[in-house]
Design a protein around this motif. Sequence first.
Motif, mmCIF file in Angstrom:
data_model
loop_
_atom_site.group_PDB
_atom_site.id
_atom_site.type_symbol
_atom_site.label_atom_id
_atom_site.label_comp_id
_atom_site.label_asym_id
_atom_site.label_seq_id
_atom_site.Cartn_x
_atom_site.Cartn_y
_atom_site.Cartn_z
ATOM 1 N N GLY A 191 -4.562 -2.906 12.043
ATOM 2 C CA GLY A 191 -4.567 -2.547 10.626
ATOM 3 C C GLY A 191 -3.142 -2.251 10.200
ATOM 4 N N VAL A 192 -2.855 -2.422 8.905
ATOM 5 C CA VAL A 192 -1.480 -2.174 8.450
ATOM 6 C C VAL A 192 -1.129 -0.685 8.401
ATOM 7 C CG1 VAL A 192 -1.104 -4.353 7.226
ATOM 8 C CG2 VAL A 192 -2.145 -2.417 6.013
ATOM 9 N N GLU A 248 -4.071 2.108 -3.360
ATOM 10 C CA GLU A 248 -4.231 0.701 -2.972
ATOM 11 C C GLU A 248 -4.921 -0.099 -4.085
ATOM 12 O OE1 GLU A 248 -6.031 -0.215 0.822
ATOM 13 O OE2 GLU A 248 -6.060 -2.348 0.346
ATOM 14 N N TYR A 267 -14.253 -1.981 -0.854
ATOM 15 C CA TYR A 267 -13.364 -2.488 0.208
ATOM 16 C C TYR A 267 -12.205 -1.514 0.460
ATOM 17 C CZ TYR A 267 -9.650 -5.411 2.219
ATOM 18 O OH TYR A 267 -8.628 -5.895 3.006
ATOM 19 N N CYS A 288 -11.198 0.679 3.877
ATOM 20 C CA CYS A 288 -9.852 0.523 4.469
ATOM 21 C C CYS A 288 -9.110 1.865 4.527
ATOM 22 C CB CYS A 288 -9.011 -0.462 3.657
ATOM 23 S SG CYS A 288 -9.495 -2.184 3.860
ATOM 24 N N GLN A 333 -7.213 1.136 7.809
ATOM 25 C CA GLN A 333 -7.030 -0.153 7.128
ATOM 26 C C GLN A 333 -7.950 -1.249 7.696
ATOM 27 O OE1 GLN A 333 -5.429 -0.701 4.284
ATOM 28 N NE2 GLN A 333 -5.083 1.484 4.146
ATOM 29 N N SER A 334 -7.347 -2.333 8.208
ATOM 30 C CA SER A 334 -8.199 -3.473 8.585
ATOM 31 C C SER A 334 -9.017 -3.252 9.850
ATOM 32 C CB SER A 334 -7.363 -4.738 8.748
ATOM 33 O OG SER A 334 -7.019 -5.222 7.486
ATOM 34 N N TYR A 389 -4.746 -11.656 13.148
ATOM 35 C CA TYR A 389 -4.336 -12.648 12.133
ATOM 36 C C TYR A 389 -3.518 -13.777 12.762
ATOM 37 C CZ TYR A 389 -5.589 -8.453 9.680
ATOM 38 O OH TYR A 389 -6.244 -7.337 9.272
ATOM 39 N N LYS A 410 -12.607 -3.381 9.260
ATOM 40 C CA LYS A 410 -13.317 -4.662 9.131
ATOM 41 C C LYS A 410 -14.197 -4.966 10.353
ATOM 42 C CE LYS A 410 -9.595 -6.557 6.277
ATOM 43 N NZ LYS A 410 -8.399 -7.423 6.295
ATOM 44 N N ILE A 452 0.872 -1.181 0.000
ATOM 45 C CA ILE A 452 0.000 0.000 0.000
ATOM 46 C C ILE A 452 0.907 1.228 0.000
ATOM 47 C CG2 ILE A 452 -1.908 1.183 1.167
ATOM 48 C CD1 ILE A 452 -2.695 -1.489 2.366
ATOM 49 N N ASN A 481 -8.451 -10.832 4.766
ATOM 50 C CA ASN A 481 -8.939 -10.080 3.608
ATOM 51 C C ASN A 481 -10.072 -10.799 2.874
ATOM 52 O OD1 ASN A 481 -6.979 -8.339 4.365
ATOM 53 N ND2 ASN A 481 -5.914 -8.278 2.401
ATOM 54 N N ASN A 502 -5.412 -8.853 -3.542
ATOM 55 C CA ASN A 502 -6.830 -8.834 -3.162
ATOM 56 C C ASN A 502 -7.730 -9.159 -4.357
ATOM 57 O OD1 ASN A 502 -6.485 -8.353 -0.454
ATOM 58 N ND2 ASN A 502 -6.492 -6.118 -0.671
ATOM 59 N N PHE A 556 -2.823 -12.354 6.653
ATOM 60 C CA PHE A 556 -4.145 -11.753 6.419
ATOM 61 C C PHE A 556 -4.571 -11.791 4.956
ATOM 62 C CE2 PHE A 556 -2.674 -7.821 4.561
ATOM 63 C CZ PHE A 556 -1.445 -7.560 5.164
HETATM 64 N N1 GLN Z 1 -6.306 -2.724 2.939
HETATM 65 C C1 GLN Z 1 -5.365 -3.702 3.435
HETATM 66 C C2 GLN Z 1 -5.320 -4.907 2.522
HETATM 67 O O1 GLN Z 1 -6.320 -5.236 1.944
HETATM 68 C C3 GLN Z 1 -5.748 -4.082 4.813
HETATM 69 C C4 GLN Z 1 -4.830 -5.107 5.409
HETATM 70 C C5 GLN Z 1 -4.602 -4.897 6.874
HETATM 71 O O2 GLN Z 1 -4.770 -3.829 7.418
HETATM 72 N N2 GLN Z 1 -4.109 -5.926 7.511
HETATM 73 O O3 GLN Z 1 -4.307 -5.564 2.360
#
Ligand code: GLN
Length: 303
Positions: free
Chosen positions: A256-257, A156, A187, A191, A60-61, A239, A64, A25, A112, A163, A93
């Motif tokens: 999240g990343v 991204e 998605y 994120c 980011q994640s 994860y 989710k 990313i 993901n 993805n 992930f």
């Molecule tokens: N948007 C990131 C991805 O799809 C989210 C991954 C994450 O935060 N672990 O890879």
Amino acid sequence: MEALLEDLAAAHRPSSPVGRIPASIPHLSAADPLGFGIAVATVEGEVFGAGDADVPFSIQSISKLFSLALALAGDPGEALWRRVLREPSGTAFNSLVQLEAESGIPRNPFINAGALVVTDFLMERLGDAGEAVLAFLRGLSGSARITVDGDAAAAELAASSRNRALAHFLADFGNLHNPVDAVLTHYVRHCSIAMSCRDLARAGLFLARGGVASPDGPRVLSADNAKRINSIMLTCGMYDAAGEFAYRVGLPGKSGVGGGILAVVPGRCTVCVWSPGLDAKGNSVAGTAALAELTARTGWSVF
Ligand code: GLN
């Protein structure tokens, strides 16, 4: 509380870059590698912060968590759980391997593959899943300044081969009901929501309050579903480091990343930390260390 958080910020803010920033990313490399923020929001409605607690970062994640909550809130028949499992994956992930072995049913909603199914599920029910998650977060945190970082989303999307592969796998197994491109677009938009530790801690409070957003506020989720999301956070939120995080921190958490982690102390508070340097599993190095010290010092834990 403020003194404790100041202490943690002083002890855990990196003095030189630690860990790594994900190459997948590109936009995330713009974040300050020495950034560190922490915020605690209590069930009584107080919010405390230290360091860069007000600096927006890419969630980011962590998004989710909120896409799952929205999906469950509108799913009394539990249709989602016929399309996603609730088991830890023990793999990265963005791993593809289990998806083929398990016939296109992702292991859990936080990897993901599972999150893509949740996004697809929201699109079927609400139309624009990206906007729905954004509006949900604005409502929960009471902060209208939360936005989608459109540049991060575009970057991204342009780099989303992995993805895209996951989404095509899901589609091939009949577990995506919208076109792959549309699901990916929605998605990456959720994120790429940018918000601060303080706003995220506030937004997650319904998970510490058994599904209710504020003492006199609306019910977001049933108490059962709030409990279930906390359980899935504990087993799957970090994860393939979920076991290690449970061992070190002892709380449900979602990473999240972008370097954020949101943790829940049921009945008491939420804690959000942010620092961009990641370990090999994609979780914030300084953020995890700060949470481990916080729970050791306060005794806050679900165990
Ligand atoms: N948007 C990131 C991805 O799809 C989210 C991954 C994450 O935060 N672990 O890879």
